[in-house]
Design a protein around this motif. Sequence first.
Motif, PDB file in Angstrom:
ATOM      1  N   UNK A  32    -120.746 -10.482  23.915  1.00  0.00           N
ATOM      2  CA  UNK A  32    -121.214 -10.191  25.258  1.00  0.00           C
ATOM      3  C   UNK A  32    -120.070  -9.587  26.050  1.00  0.00           C
ATOM      4  N   UNK A  33    -120.301  -8.425  26.574  1.00  0.00           N
ATOM      5  CA  UNK A  33    -119.283  -7.764  27.402  1.00  0.00           C
ATOM      6  C   UNK A  33    -119.488  -8.243  28.829  1.00  0.00           C
ATOM      7  N   UNK A  77    -113.714 -13.702  48.864  1.00  0.00           N
ATOM      8  CA  UNK A  77    -112.526 -14.055  48.106  1.00  0.00           C
ATOM      9  C   UNK A  77    -112.845 -15.051  47.002  1.00  0.00           C
ATOM     10  N   UNK A  78    -113.714 -16.040  47.317  1.00  0.00           N
ATOM     11  CA  UNK A  78    -114.011 -17.073  46.330  1.00  0.00           C
ATOM     12  C   UNK A  78    -114.666 -16.474  45.096  1.00  0.00           C
ATOM     13  N   UNK A  79    -115.573 -15.549  45.337  1.00  0.00           N
ATOM     14  CA  UNK A  79    -116.253 -14.935  44.196  1.00  0.00           C
ATOM     15  C   UNK A  79    -115.286 -14.091  43.398  1.00  0.00           C
ATOM     16  N   UNK A  80    -114.398 -13.396  44.067  1.00  0.00           N
ATOM     17  CA  UNK A  80    -113.406 -12.589  43.356  1.00  0.00           C
ATOM     18  C   UNK A  80    -112.528 -13.484  42.490  1.00  0.00           C
ATOM     19  N   UNK A  81    -112.104 -14.615  43.067  1.00  0.00           N
ATOM     20  CA  UNK A  81    -111.268 -15.518  42.292  1.00  0.00           C
ATOM     21  C   UNK A  81    -112.024 -16.024  41.072  1.00  0.00           C
ATOM     22  N   UNK A  82    -113.292 -16.340  41.295  1.00  0.00           N
ATOM     23  CA  UNK A  82    -114.083 -16.843  40.167  1.00  0.00           C
ATOM     24  C   UNK A  82    -114.196 -15.798  39.066  1.00  0.00           C
ATOM     25  N   UNK A  83    -114.468 -14.577  39.475  1.00  0.00           N
ATOM     26  CA  UNK A  83    -114.588 -13.503  38.483  1.00  0.00           C
ATOM     27  C   UNK A  83    -113.269 -13.289  37.756  1.00  0.00           C
ATOM     28  N   UNK A  84    -112.181 -13.384  38.497  1.00  0.00           N
ATOM     29  CA  UNK A  84    -110.868 -13.238  37.856  1.00  0.00           C
ATOM     30  C   UNK A  84    -110.686 -14.307  36.793  1.00  0.00           C
ATOM     31  N   UNK A  85    -111.069 -15.534  37.135  1.00  0.00           N
ATOM     32  CA  UNK A  85    -110.901 -16.616  36.163  1.00  0.00           C
ATOM     33  C   UNK A  85    -111.725 -16.371  34.914  1.00  0.00           C
ATOM     34  N   UNK A  86    -112.952 -15.901  35.147  1.00  0.00           N
ATOM     35  CA  UNK A  86    -113.815 -15.642  33.992  1.00  0.00           C
ATOM     36  C   UNK A  86    -113.188 -14.585  33.112  1.00  0.00           C
ATOM     37  N   UNK A  87    -112.706 -13.528  33.754  1.00  0.00           N
ATOM     38  CA  UNK A  87    -112.135 -12.429  32.973  1.00  0.00           C
ATOM     39  C   UNK A  87    -110.880 -12.880  32.236  1.00  0.00           C
ATOM     40  N   UNK A  88    -110.036 -13.615  32.948  1.00  0.00           N
ATOM     41  CA  UNK A  88    -108.813 -14.062  32.282  1.00  0.00           C
ATOM     42  C   UNK A  88    -109.165 -15.023  31.168  1.00  0.00           C
ATOM     43  N   UNK A  89    -110.155 -15.856  31.428  1.00  0.00           N
ATOM     44  CA  UNK A  89    -110.590 -16.777  30.381  1.00  0.00           C
ATOM     45  C   UNK A  89    -111.123 -16.028  29.185  1.00  0.00           C
TER      46      UNK A  89
END
Lengths: 371, 259
Positions: free
Chosen positions: A90-91, B235-247
């Motif tokens: 999944x991308x 900001x909260x959503x951006x941080x969450x997305x960052x975490x997902x991506x880094x994860x």
Amino acid sequence: MAGAGGGGCPAGGNDLQWCFSQVKGAVDEDVAEADVISTVEFSHSGDLLATGDKGGRVVIFQREQENKSRPHSRGEYNVYSTFQSHEPEFDYLKSLEIEEKINKIRWLPQQGAARFLLSTNDKTIKLWKISERDKRAEGYNLKDEDGRLRDPLRITALRVPILKPMDLMVEASPRRVFANAHTYHINSISVNSDHETYLSADDLRINLWHLEITDRSFNIVDIKPANMEELTEVITAAEFHPHQCNVLVYSSSKGTIRLCDMRSSALCDRHSKFFEEPEDPSSRSFFSEIISSVSDVKFSHSGRYMMTRDYLSVKVWDLNMESRPVETHQVHEYLRSKLCSLYENDCIFDKFECCWNGSDRMVERVQYFKL
Amino acid sequence: MSRVASRKDRVPRGSVKGPGMMLSKGLKRKREEEEEEGKEALAVDTWWLDPGHPAVAQAPPAVASSSLFDLSVLKLHHSLRQSEPDLRHLVLVVNTLRRIQASMAPTAALPPVPSPPTAPGIADNLLASSDAALSASMASLLEDLSHIEGLSQAPQPLVDEGPPGRPTGGAPPSLGALDLLGPATGCLLDDGLEGLFEDIDTSMYDSELWAPASEGHKSSPEDGPGKEEAPELDEAELDYLMDVLVGTQALERPSGPGR
């Protein structure tokens, strides 16, 4: 597993007869989608046949030794190894699922007892090692036959483990994963004659890899326009020259083939040779471009010729003549009058492959996957 | 290695069903049946399937039937609706559509034999909107994929994407959906995005996290390509997305026998 069929079109003579030697898999309509074969590839010696399917599995068949009591029967192929090459991914950035379907398999030239192949889906190429094991060691000092560890303090004598024969086991292990280098769908991979590098091609770009290095690839062809609105042509197939490790060809959806020399520049956007047959005005139609789209390109073993496959024909080109092919073979000319219907049901977009046989007499391989 | 159990059947493509049936839909249809069918009817004009000529008509047809045009537009829209369009299919359909449209347009001044029911102007609008949809989709693809390119490609010249902040005057209105929101620079997305990422450490295989300065610029591509408009991200959503991506990065890092 759905079966795949073969056809033949010998160059220069009709002295070859073609027939089905073996049909593997289910020959009925009730075939699971994941079992549909998406690609096949013989090893260089022909003793192994690898198939990839939509479910991301690779099944390798091995030709049995020819039976001396039946000298005229062709060697049969039986299952040698099966492994799961690719899984669906999944991308997260694009919220898209990446299909596990195997698009292409290419064997590496054999260098030892183990066999290596590259398999690819839309985005990721993997190098697999297939090795045989027919012996196992017995008589370890530190563990007993069940595998349990022995207390070292209780060991009073040393022995040398001995190798004993066992049932043949074929193991497939992933050795390299080449990922994250393609934004579009990979349609071709080709191992170079230097046995060190290979190329992977998607709709708009071709990348060069070293087989040992997975975190870096070099872009050698890029036909993506600065403005995507201007996109009119995509790459459909690519292959390295069999002997000259600096030469590659790639075909396009407009029926052209470009030959590039990597020595001329780092980015081979300018071709060295351009192969295109002028359109025949008498057979021009709205579908001319679609049926001229080249779906496969293969060099002959000699490296002097190349073969291209479009929707209705197979063409043989002399690398020294760019203006037109030296041979054209109509594969199913009877379809020409039905192009409109084929356009309607999307069959006109189907892709076929082609390949040369060992002596460079032409072989054409029809690959409609749901027979 | 163990076999994986076969997956649940997915919906098969098109009308290809059983052995040797690849032409079933097209071949078996009789001309009298075509008129009964609804939108999918393909009114195949005589000059397409002239039984006297195994090949298509000797001279290229002067005018395409309107149903062929409609069919092509349908195919184009169907292709664009895919989450990840098949580029080859897309460009072939677009090029074919342009040929058809080119053959239809000049006939507006001629006696209509046969004349397309839609005036060439409408055809132009249809193709323009197709182009706009195509360009919007292409730009959307470009927008999403250029972000990935910046991370994973070998050294790639960014200048070919054009200078950031290109004026929006020439862009079709449908591209408005892709306008960069959030810390707005006011520029349209497709060309401006590349410049925004120049300061990001694009080496995927270092263990450094992305520079915090880049967080604000990531709002649009991280929205996901499926949405027509990009909602504002806080900001909260951006941080969450960052975490997902880094994860995700950590999970995808290759390890084991491949190395």
